[in-house]
Design a protein around this motif. Structure first.
Motif, PDB file in Angstrom:
ATOM      1  N   UNK A 268      -0.991   2.599   6.100  1.00 27.13           N
ATOM      2  CA  UNK A 268      -0.582   3.505   5.036  1.00 27.13           C
ATOM      3  C   UNK A 268       0.826   4.029   5.195  1.00 27.13           C
ATOM      4  N   UNK A 269       1.132   5.104   4.440  1.00 27.44           N
ATOM      5  CA  UNK A 269       2.459   5.678   4.453  1.00 27.44           C
ATOM      6  C   UNK A 269       3.470   4.802   3.750  1.00 27.44           C
ATOM      7  N   UNK A 270       3.036   4.182   2.624  1.00 19.77           N
ATOM      8  CA  UNK A 270       3.901   3.214   1.961  1.00 19.77           C
ATOM      9  C   UNK A 270       3.942   3.450   0.451  1.00 19.77           C
ATOM     10  N   UNK A 271       5.003   2.935  -0.147  1.00 18.32           N
ATOM     11  CA  UNK A 271       5.169   2.888  -1.596  1.00 18.32           C
ATOM     12  C   UNK A 271       5.026   1.436  -2.025  1.00 18.32           C
ATOM     13  N   UNK A 272       4.094   1.169  -2.931  1.00 15.54           N
ATOM     14  CA  UNK A 272       3.833  -0.188  -3.414  1.00 15.54           C
ATOM     15  C   UNK A 272       4.320  -0.326  -4.857  1.00 15.54           C
ATOM     16  N   UNK A 273       4.985  -1.430  -5.129  1.00 15.13           N
ATOM     17  CA  UNK A 273       5.374  -1.777  -6.498  1.00 15.13           C
ATOM     18  C   UNK A 273       4.511  -2.951  -6.929  1.00 15.13           C
ATOM     19  N   UNK A 274       3.636  -2.705  -7.881  1.00 14.32           N
ATOM     20  CA  UNK A 274       2.646  -3.700  -8.285  1.00 14.32           C
ATOM     21  C   UNK A 274       2.970  -4.213  -9.679  1.00 14.32           C
TER      22      UNK A 274
END
Length: 277
Positions: A268-274
């Motif tokens: 975790x601790x992430x930014x996801x671009x989907x």
């Protein structure tokens, strides 16, 4: 460690792939994210136990601005915005279903460039169907981590903490007006029975034609609905190949979503671009 990583997601109807970047330690307990009409980055916040700050983050995961909000972070859980660029903070985390002072905090768009502590407007509310504020474990139905603004109203999606009923959510409609309000029950849905099925975030697309509901192992997309009967239309799902503490979701555009998860050990601790085709 490489800052960029790629993870393939599985979609019921569409194909998609996501790119993710690390978030800084200041956002280890990120619980909500939102883009505004300014489209100048992604606004994020942390949940209870953290300082009353809003963070503006770019798509590389870097903090570009930190705002100090003049209100206590009782249990901030989600963030949304309106057509004027005003931001709303959902201070309605309620693990024990015993909070009597649930709030939504309004940050005016004109204050988002301020270097001073920012004053807020407060919308206080109660649920129309809650009478007991000392509930049994079998009656924990009034936690909430998900909401969005739509047509001058807020829509709240509750998180059930009753064993074997975690995927049940109730939908409430609340006027976006300062003062004391009553959240009206307008619907419900069941996403499953396990704790990873509970609702942790929500957003509506800018054109009002699709909503995204986040659980810890899926994104649920609902479209072709009538008025605010969000669950009466088409339903698609995006499944993840790992379960992390995902607590934030918002639209970048019609085909792209931003998602965040809390830091937990090495995950975790992430930014996801989907991106969904």
């Amino acid at each position: 460690m490489l800052k960029h990583a790629y993870l393939f997601l599985f979609v019921l109807v569409a194909n998609c792939q996501d790119q993710s970047v690390d978030l800084p330690k200041d956002l280890n307990e990120v619980s909500g994210n939102e883009t505004t009409i300014e489209n100048n980055g992604i606004w994020m916040l942390n949940d209870s136990g953290n300082k009353s700050h809003l963070f503006l983050v770019n798509e590389e995961g870097d903090i570009e601005k930190k705002l100090k909000i003049d209100a206590k972070n009782h249990d901030w859980e989600d963030i949304t915005s309106d057509e004027k660029g005003n931001i709303y903070i959902g201070d309605f985390g309620n693990n024990g279903s015993d909070r009597k002072h649930l709030k939504i905090l309004k940050v005016n768009a004109s204050n988002l460039d301020s270097d001073d502590k920012i004053d807020i407007e407060t919308i206080s509310f109660t649920y129309e169907d809650q009478d007991d504020y000392s509930p049994k474990k079998s009656e924990l139905y009034f936690d909430c981590e998900a909401f969005f603004y739509f047509n001058n109203n807020f829509y709240l999606f509750t998180k059930t903490r009753v064993n074997n009923e975690h995927g049940k959510t109730k939908v409430y409609k609340l006027p976006a007006k300062s003062g004391k309000q009553k959240a009206k029950l307008i619907g419900n849905y069941n996403f499953g029975d396990n704790d990873y099925d509970w609702v942790t975030a929500a957003d509506i697309r800018d054109d009002g034609k699709e909503i995204a509901i986040l659980t810890q192992h899926k994104i649920h997309l609902f479209s072709d609905f009538t008025s605010d009967n969000f669950f009466n239309g088409k339903h698609q799902t995006v499944g993840f190949n790992s379960i992390t503490q995902k607590e934030g979701i918002c639209y970048k555009n019609n085909n792209t979503l931003f998602l965040t998860d809390e830091k937990n050990g090495d995950t975790g601790g992430r930014l996801y671009t989907i991106k969904i085709d």
